[in-house]
Design an enzyme around this catalytic site. Structure first.
Site, PDB file in Angstrom:
ATOM      1  N   LYS A 281      -8.692 -91.483   7.805  1.00 39.40           N
ATOM      2  CA  LYS A 281      -9.853 -91.903   7.269  1.00 39.40           C
ATOM      3  C   LYS A 281      -9.755 -93.384   6.799  1.00 39.40           C
ATOM      4  O   LYS A 281      -8.904 -93.899   6.768  1.00 39.40           O
ATOM      5  CB  LYS A 281      -9.517 -91.359   5.543  1.00 39.40           C
ATOM      6  CG  LYS A 281     -10.245 -89.926   5.376  1.00 39.40           C
ATOM      7  CD  LYS A 281     -10.472 -89.461   3.859  1.00 39.40           C
ATOM      8  CE  LYS A 281     -11.395 -88.365   3.753  1.00 39.40           C
ATOM      9  NZ  LYS A 281     -11.398 -87.921   2.492  1.00 39.40           N
ATOM     10  N   GLU A 367     -10.976 -72.299  -5.075  1.00 39.22           N
ATOM     11  CA  GLU A 367     -11.506 -71.977  -6.131  1.00 39.22           C
ATOM     12  C   GLU A 367     -11.202 -70.858  -6.760  1.00 39.22           C
ATOM     13  O   GLU A 367     -10.626 -70.573  -7.983  1.00 39.22           O
ATOM     14  CB  GLU A 367     -12.958 -72.484  -6.462  1.00 39.22           C
ATOM     15  CG  GLU A 367     -13.457 -73.847  -6.289  1.00 39.22           C
ATOM     16  CD  GLU A 367     -13.356 -74.313  -4.839  1.00 39.22           C
ATOM     17  OE1 GLU A 367     -13.909 -75.415  -4.522  1.00 39.22           O
ATOM     18  OE2 GLU A 367     -13.319 -73.246  -3.946  1.00 39.22           O
ATOM     19  N   ARG A 395     -18.154 -70.603  -6.849  1.00 37.82           N
ATOM     20  CA  ARG A 395     -17.306 -69.995  -5.652  1.00 37.82           C
ATOM     21  C   ARG A 395     -16.162 -69.069  -6.340  1.00 37.82           C
ATOM     22  O   ARG A 395     -15.514 -68.393  -5.506  1.00 37.82           O
ATOM     23  CB  ARG A 395     -16.619 -71.168  -5.057  1.00 37.82           C
ATOM     24  CG  ARG A 395     -17.686 -72.159  -4.177  1.00 37.82           C
ATOM     25  CD  ARG A 395     -17.122 -73.259  -3.597  1.00 37.82           C
ATOM     26  NE  ARG A 395     -16.146 -73.315  -2.716  1.00 37.82           N
ATOM     27  CZ  ARG A 395     -16.481 -73.345  -1.325  1.00 37.82           C
ATOM     28  NH1 ARG A 395     -17.457 -73.408  -1.078  1.00 37.82           N
ATOM     29  NH2 ARG A 395     -15.508 -73.161  -0.553  1.00 37.82           N
TER      30      ARG A 395
END
Length: 618
Positions: A281, A367, A395
């Site tokens: 990243k 989740e 979710r």
């Protein structure tokens, strides 16, 4: 902008396919520089996009897009993809009202084969596309690009489980392993991948083994078995191969000389393939490499100087109010624990994680598991606080109902980003939580009008013996400093802020301040309703008996929202004034500035006044 001679020649992937390796390397440098310059002017996701520059170029160079389908998981690494697919000029309006989205959208480009913004959907979608191609006997490839953080979600493994059982499909799953999602990654799978990344032992052993095999061919079969066993001990390859995939890698995701030949070879193979690439990243921008979390999602900044730390002294955000409260609450009550599905920074849990590491649980992008995990803790007498965005709680709706509410367990849901969130757009607006929470038995649902109410409501939630939700918006509030002392608020009781004539405004949460301004302008009664469930039915009856028009105001879908519940209460009263319900309309709202979006749906002062005036004229 600086000149980009190679990039400016690319208006579609067809323009980059004839380029040779030297030109592709130059294109990668220019694309990375363009992204840094462009995102610094518009804001958006930066670190993740810098990490996929070479991978994006290689995919469009090798595959015949858009005929071949590329599905990007989450989608906040697709800016390079947008630039290379004809949207370079449109990047100046990225995430702005009327401009292009920060995520893939099918309505935006034929190259955006699947709309994404939530995690871990790519393999399922790509599998569907691969099966469709098989049914039509089309020689079409489907490619899913998924990050190591997204691989922690159960849905990704559900898709792998299904895909590995279907042999005659052209599906390639690319694991973009950068050891990051938004926050640092967690979980057993991450540790496996990290072990592979640092697996010099295996790589060295393989090189030595190749030399040995060259000198002693008779032991080749034994060595192959030993190598396979060793590989299974220190790499994730065996895991994915057990799912029915052919595993390849890992390879350097920033090396076009490795990426392009590998993708070309994989394109020729049949069946489910799995390619493991290692990326970084922030690659190529030293500041983002050093702090990829800071540069994950950025506002406008000077890319030559980098992001400068704020001077301080501004308003507290609701996220900060929550984070401070949780630390204070944990000091006062040893039962309190904090849970987040991979949103430590976004949900305000950094300080809590540092001060209470044994009571902090980042469960990864999972989740559903987060909610049921909290339910298990609650069964044993703990008070779990689940810090989660409104759009992500969707979710885990089944777990919310069956595992928490049905058992009436004491779980606190601190719901951030309720209402319109701005530049992330329709996929991230918290437009539905009041609707989907209020219909669940045993739930108590609160929405604070300011920062102090947020703190007191969170404390009230911890004192309540059943499931509770405190829903607050993105950003800062009115500027009120929360009181250090915490007091329980009477459940189901609203507060009248002013008394007026004819019209009563019943406002919820983030829209109470603007409702008060409207009330002052037209001499209306204004009530801060505070509780969506249970409603203050006594106050509603009182206001219904003394006013000609009740106006409900909420930053939530008007269908099934708090206003609908008030209308239901009014229907059962002897005095039945008209009820005007104001909220978010029945369509998905695009991205843009929060204030601009509220005005566009009539939830600013001018819009509310206009709606009331029309209602009074009927």
């Amino acid at each position: 902008m600086a000149p980009y001679p190679h990039l400016e020649r690319i208006n579609s992937p067809a323009d980059l396919r004839p380029l040779d390796r030297r030109e592709l390397d130059a294109l990668a440098r220019e694309l990375r520089a363009f992204l840094i310059e462009s995102v610094s002017k518009t804001g958006g996701h930066l670190s993740s996009n810098l990490g996929t520059v070479e991978l994006t170029i290689a995919l469009h160079h090798v595959f015949n897009t858009p005929y071949d389908r590329i599905v990007w998981d989450v989608g906040h690494q697709t800016y390079g993809h947008k630039v290379l697919t004809g949207r370079r000029a449109a990047m100046s309006g990225l995430r702005h009202h009327g401009g292009i989205s920060g995520f893939p959208r099918r309505c935006e480009s034929e190259y955006d084969t699947f709309g994404t913004a939530h995690s871990s959907t790519s393999i399922s979608a790509a599998l569907g596309m691969a099966v469709a191609a098989r049914a039509r006997k089309e020689d079409r490839r489907a490619v899913a690009v998924i990050g190591d953080g997204a691989m922690s979600a159960g849905m990704a493994f559900e898709a792998l489980n299904n895909a590995g059982d279907i042999d005659d499909i052209n599906l390639l799953v690319i694991l973009n392993d950068n050891e990051m999602s938004i926050s640092p990654p967690v979980g057993a799978l991450t540790k496996i991948l990290a072990r592979m990344l640092s697996g010099s032992t295996y790589n060295t052993a393989r090189r030595v083994g190749e030399k040995v095999l060259g000198m002693a061919p008779p032991v080749a079969e034994l060595a192959r078995k030993v190598e396979e066993y060793a590989k299974g001990m220190i790499s994730p390859g065996t895991l994915f191969e057990e799912f029915g995939f052919h595993y390849y890698g890992p390879i350097d995701g920033h090396d076009l000389d490795a990426l392009i030949p590998t993708l070309q070879n994989l394109k020729k193979l049949q069946g489910p393939q799995f390619l493991h690439v290692i990326t970084r990243k922030g690659q190529g921008y030293k500041l983002a490499e050093a702090d990829p979390i800071l540069y994950h999602g950025v506002s406008k900044f000077d890319h030559t100087a980098g992001i400068q730390s704020g001077k301080g002294g501004g308003k507290l955000t609701y996220t900060q109010v929550f984070g401070d409260w949780l630390c204070d609450m944990a000091k006062a009550d040893a039962r309190v624990v904090g849970i987040t599905p991979a949103m430590r920074e976004g949900s305000g849990l950094v300080r809590f994680a540092q001060e209470f590491p044994d009571r902090y649980f980042d469960v990864g992008i999972a989740e559903q598991h987060a909610v049921t995990f909290a339910a298990g803790l609650a069964c044993e007498g703990f008070v779990p606080v689940v810090a989660i965005y409104s759009t992500f709680l969707q979710r885990a709706y089944d777990q919310l109902i069956h595992d928490v509410a049905l058992q009436n367990l004491q779980v606190v849901f601190a719901i951030d980003r309720g209402g319109l969130v701005g530049a992330d757009g329709a996929t991230h607006h918290g437009a539905f939580d009041l609707s989907y929470l209020a219909c669940i038995p045993n739930m108590v649902v609160m929405a604070p009008a300011d920062e102090n109410e947020c703190r007191q409501m969170l404390y009230t939630a911890v004192q309540h013996p059943g499931p509770t939700a405190v829903r607050y918006p993105r950003g800062s509030g009115t500027g009120i400093t929360p009181q250090a002392a915490m007091q329980t608020m009477p459940v189901g009781k609203a507060e009248v802020l002013r008394r007026g004539q004819r019209v009563a405004l019943l406002a919820f949460g983030s829209l109470v301040p603007v409702a008060h301004e409207v009330g002052e302008a037209i001499d209306a009664t204004v009530a801060n309703m505070r509780f969506i469930k249970p409603l203050d039915e006594a106050l509603i009856a009182e206001l219904a008996a003394s006013h000609d028009l009740l106006v409900t105001i909420e930053e939530n879908a008007v269908i099934g929202g708090a206003g609908a519940e008030i209308a239901r209460v009014v229907d059962g009263l002897a005095a039945r004034p008209r009820v005007l319900r104001l909220g978010l309309p029945d369509h998905f709202i695009d991205h843009g500035d929060q204030a601009q979006l509220l005005a566009s749906v009539g939830l600013d002062k001018a819009g509310i006044l206009a709606s009331i005036e029309r209602a009074l004229q009927r």
